[in-house]
Design an enzyme around this catalytic site. Structure first.
Site, PDB file in Angstrom:
ATOM      1  N   ASP A 160      34.350   7.988  84.370  1.00 38.50           N
ATOM      2  CA  ASP A 160      33.372   6.912  84.146  1.00 38.50           C
ATOM      3  C   ASP A 160      33.092   6.744  82.658  1.00 38.50           C
ATOM      4  O   ASP A 160      33.166   5.645  82.116  1.00 38.50           O
ATOM      5  CB  ASP A 160      32.050   7.239  84.854  1.00 38.50           C
ATOM      6  CG  ASP A 160      31.986   6.575  86.220  1.00 38.50           C
ATOM      7  OD1 ASP A 160      32.980   5.937  86.608  1.00 38.50           O
ATOM      8  OD2 ASP A 160      30.952   6.699  86.882  1.00 38.50           O
ATOM      9  N   ASN A 214      32.004  11.048  87.359  1.00 36.69           N
ATOM     10  CA  ASN A 214      30.907  10.553  86.518  1.00 36.69           C
ATOM     11  C   ASN A 214      31.004  11.032  85.076  1.00 36.69           C
ATOM     12  O   ASN A 214      30.700  10.294  84.134  1.00 36.69           O
ATOM     13  CB  ASN A 214      29.563  10.964  87.103  1.00 36.69           C
ATOM     14  CG  ASN A 214      29.172  10.101  88.290  1.00 36.69           C
ATOM     15  OD1 ASN A 214      29.461   8.921  88.321  1.00 36.69           O
ATOM     16  ND2 ASN A 214      28.515  10.696  89.272  1.00 36.69           N
ATOM     17  N   ASP A 240      17.406 -22.363  54.736  1.00 38.58           N
ATOM     18  CA  ASP A 240      17.175 -22.936  53.423  1.00 38.58           C
ATOM     19  C   ASP A 240      18.505 -23.479  52.902  1.00 38.58           C
ATOM     20  O   ASP A 240      19.581 -23.118  53.399  1.00 38.58           O
ATOM     21  CB  ASP A 240      16.621 -21.864  52.482  1.00 38.58           C
ATOM     22  CG  ASP A 240      16.155 -22.437  51.160  1.00 38.58           C
ATOM     23  OD1 ASP A 240      15.949 -23.664  51.085  1.00 38.58           O
ATOM     24  OD2 ASP A 240      16.010 -21.666  50.199  1.00 38.58           O
TER      25      ASP A 240
END
Length: 568
Positions: A412, A408, A30
Site C-alpha cells: 500500500d 498495508n 498589480d
C-alpha cells in the site's frame, strides 16, 4: 510540492494555500513589476508645447534644464556603480539626466534638499524643498490628473506665462496620447516658497515645466500566462494605481482586457453598496487609480460571489487586502516585510507567470493526493469485498492478519507515496477550477474506487478458488498474493483517468517503477524463501499457481485499462 514551487520562485508560507491554489478562480494582480518588467525608461517628453524624444533634451535651453534638474532633485533613488537602487520610475528619471550629462551628486550639493513630503498613493505626488542661492523652491512630480488642476503658470523658452484653458486642454490631450501608448506619465512642476516648513496644503499654485512619459514594457511571458488563466477558467484582473488609459493599453496588450471587459477608476466604486458592487465587479477587468480600501472591497465582492481570490501586493498598505484574499501573494523583490508577513505565498521573482505556475502546481498536487486516496481505497475495497464474499459463501477466511499487515505496510505505502510524486502535467490547466466546497471524494473518484475495487476483488477470489481446489492454505496464499500484486499493478492504473498502456505516461514516474519493483521482490521473497513462508503464514505454490497469480494480477490492469478506453 512546496519544495518544487520554491524552485520555481513561489515560496509557500501556509501549507493550506497549496490546496487552495487549485481552487483559485480570480487573480487580482498589480501591473508594475508583476505583469510588466518594472524596468522604466523615459521615452517621450512634452515641453514648450512640443513632444520630443528624451534624448533630445538640451541643457543649453533653460526650460529643458529646469525640467531635468527638477526630475533629479525630487528623487530618492540612486545609481551606484551601475546598480539601480530605489523605485524604477525614479531611476528612469536619473538615467534621463545622465544621458544629458548631469551629475546628480554635484547637482544635489548645489541645490540641497531642505524638506520633503514623501510620495503617497492617495495624493499621487512627491514634493521637496531646495535652497537655490538665497531662495527656496518647492519641486513636485506626480500624476498629471492630480496636478493639472493646481497649475497657475507654465514655463516656456521665453520665461513663464499664465496657464490658460487652452494649455489645460492640450495637456490633457497629450497625457491621453501618451497613456494610449501604454506609457506612464508624470507632470513636473515647481513654485517659489518663503520657508522650508511645507505641508500638503502647499501643493498648489504651480509652474508647469513639462510632462515625462516612460515605458514599462510587459513581461514577455505575461500574455501567455494570461491566456493560460483564461483556458483554466481563471479570471485575471488588473488593479493598479496608474492612469486608466495607461492601464487599459497594457491590459489589452497582454490579453486581460478584451471587448467583453471594462476598465474603470477606483473612485467609481466608492459610493456603491456591497450589493451593487457584487453586480459591478463581474464586468470589470481593469481598475485604475485604486486605493488600498478599494482593493479590499474588490476582493470581498468576488468572495461573496463564491469565488476563490488570489491577490498580489507589495506595499504596507496592501497587507489588509492580502489578508482578506484566499491566497495573498507578496512580492519578494519589491515587497515590504509587512506585505510578506500577511501573504500566504511570496514570489521571489515578482512575476505574474509564477502565480499561474503555482496554481498549476497546486492543481497537480491536489490531483496526486486524490490519486493516492483512490489507490488506497480501491485496494481496501477489494480486500473488504473478498472477506465479505467469503463470509457470505461460508468459505474459509481468505487472509490472515499478517497478510493484511504486509499489504498495508509495504504494497500500500510504496505506490501511494509514488503517486504523490507523480510528474506534473500541464493539462490540468485545461480544466475549470474545482468548487470551493467540493469533496476530495467526488462522484467520479467514488465510482472509480468501487469499479476498480470490484475488479481486484473478483480476481482475488478467482485466485482463492483456484487454490481452494488443493487446500485452504494454498487458497489463502493465492488470494493474498493476488491482492498484493494486483495492488502493486493497480498503482499504474491510478496514474491517469485515461488509458496509460502503450504510452510514455506508463513509465514517466521512476518512483512508481521503483515501488513496484521493491514490492514485487518482497512478495516473491515471502512466497519463495522457506524461512519467510512460516513467518508470513503462506503455503508453497507450484509454478502453475504462481503464474496464475501473476496472470490474474496483470489481468486487473488490463481490465481497468479497457474500461477506461470504453469510458473515453
Amino acid at each position: 510540492g512546496t519544495q518544487k514551487m520554491a524552485r520555481e520562485h513561489a515560496i509557500i508560507k501556509d501549507l493550506k494555500a497549496v490546496e487552495s491554489l487549485g481552487c483559485v478562480s480570480v487573480i487580482c494582480s498589480d501591473k508594475t513589476g508583476t505583469l510588466t518588467q518594472n524596468k522604466m525608461t523615459v521615452q517621450q517628453v512634452y515641453i514648450n508645447h512640443q513632444t520630443m524624444e528624451a534624448d533630445a533634451l538640451d541643457l543649453k535651453q533653460q526650460s529643458h534644464r529646469y525640467l531635468l534638474y527638477d526630475a533629479i532633485l525630487t528623487n530618492d533613488s540612486a545609481i551606484v556603480e551601475g546598480q539601480s537602487i530605489g523605485d524604477p520610475t525614479e531611476v528612469a528619471l536619473l538615467e534621463m539626466g545622465r544621458k544629458a550629462d548631469i551629475k546628480e551628486d554635484i547637482l544635489k550639493e548645489m541645490m540641497p534638499r531642505m524638506e520633503e513630503i514623501p510620495f503617497d498613493s492617495d495624493r499621487k505626488l512627491m514634493s521637496t524643498v531646495h535652497k537655490i542661492g538665497d531662495n527656496y523652491k518647492m519641486l513636485t512630480k506626480g500624476a498629471v490628473d492630480v496636478l493639472s488642476g493646481r497649475i497657475n503658470e507654465v514655463k516656456t523658452m521665453d520665461g513663464k506665462r499664465p496657464f490658460t484653458a487652452e494649455d489645460l486642454a492640450e495637456l490633457k490631450k497629450v497625457n491621453t496620447e501618451f497613456s494610449q501608448m501604454g506609457l506612464r506619465v508624470l507632470a513636473v512642476c515647481e513654485r517659489d516658497v518663503d520657508t522650508v516648513d511645507i505641508s500638503v496644503e502647499d501643493e498648489k499654485d504651480y509652474i508647469l515645466l513639462g510632462l515625462v512619459a516612460m515605458q514599462d514594457p510587459p513581461r514577455e511571458e505575461s500574455a501567455e500566462a494570461v491566456r493560460k488563466c483564461k483556458t483554466a477558467g481563471i479570471r485575471p484582473i488588473m488593479i493598479t494605481g496608474d492612469h486608466l488609459v495607461t492601464a487599459s493599453a497594457i491590459a489589452r496588450k497582454i490579453g486581460i482586457l478584451d471587448d467583453n471587459g471594462r476598465a474603470v477608476e477606483g473612485r467609481e466604486i466608492e459610493n456603491l453598496s456591497d450589493e451593487e458592487l457584487d453586480e459591478f465587479v463581474s464586468d470589470v477587468s481593469v481598475y485604475a487609480r485604486v486605493s488600498p480600501e478599494h482593493k479590499i472591497r474588490i476582493v470581498s465582492a468576488w468572495q461573496r460571489k463564491g469565488y476563490i481570490v488570489s491577490m498580489t501586493g507589495d506595499g504596507v498598505n496592501d497587507a489588509p487586502a492580502l489578508k482578506q484574499a484566499d491566497i495573498g501573494v507578496a512580492m519578494g523583490i519589491t515587497g515590504s516585510e509587512v506585505a510578506k508577513d500577511a501573504a500566504s505565498m511570496v514570489l521571489t521573482d515578482d512575476n505574474f507567470a509564477t502565480i499561474v505556475k503555482a496554481i498549476e502546481n497546486g492543481r497537480n498536487l491536489y490531483r496526486n493526493i486524490q490519486r493516492a486516496i483512490q489507490f488506497l481505497l480501491s485496494g481496501n475495497t477489494a480486500g473488504i469485498l473478498a472477506v465479505l464474499y467469503a463470509s457470505f459463501m461460508a468459505l474459509p477466511v481468505p487472509f490472515k492478519a499478517v497478510h493484511l499487515l504486509f499489504i498495508n505496510l509495504l504494497t500500500d505505502s510504496l505506490p501511494a507515496i509514488a503517486l504523490g510524486v507523480e510528474p506534473h502535467s500541464s493539462d490540468v490547466m485545461n480544466e475549470k477550477p474545482r468548487p470551493k466546497n467540493q469533496s476530495i471524494l467526488t462522484k467520479k473518484v467514488l465510482t472509480n474506487i468501487c469499479v476498480e475495487g470490484v475488479v481486484i476483488g473478483v480476481m482475488t477470489m478467482i485466485a482463492f478458488y483456484v487454490g481452494f481446489m488443493r487446500n485452504a492454505e494454498v487458497a489463502s496464499t493465492m488470494a493474498f498474493s493476488t491482492l498484493c500484486l494486483s495492488r502493486l499493478v493497480h498503482g499504474f492504473n491510478c496514474k491517469s483517468d485515461k488509458p496509460v498502456w502503450f504510452t510514455k505516461k506508463m513509465w514517466n514516474n521512476k518512483s512508481m517503477i521503483g515501488a513496484f519493483f521493491v514490492g514485487f521482490v518482497l512478495l516473491n521473497a515471502v512466497l519463495l524463501v522457506p524461512a519467510l513462508q512460516g513467518i508470513f503464514a503462506v503455503a508453497p505454490l507450484t509454478i502453475a499457481e504462481l503464474l496464475t497469480v501473476y496472470g490474474l494480477s496483470l489481468g486487473t490492469f488490463v481490465i481497468v485499462q479497457i474500461l477506461k478506453m470504453i469510458r473515453k
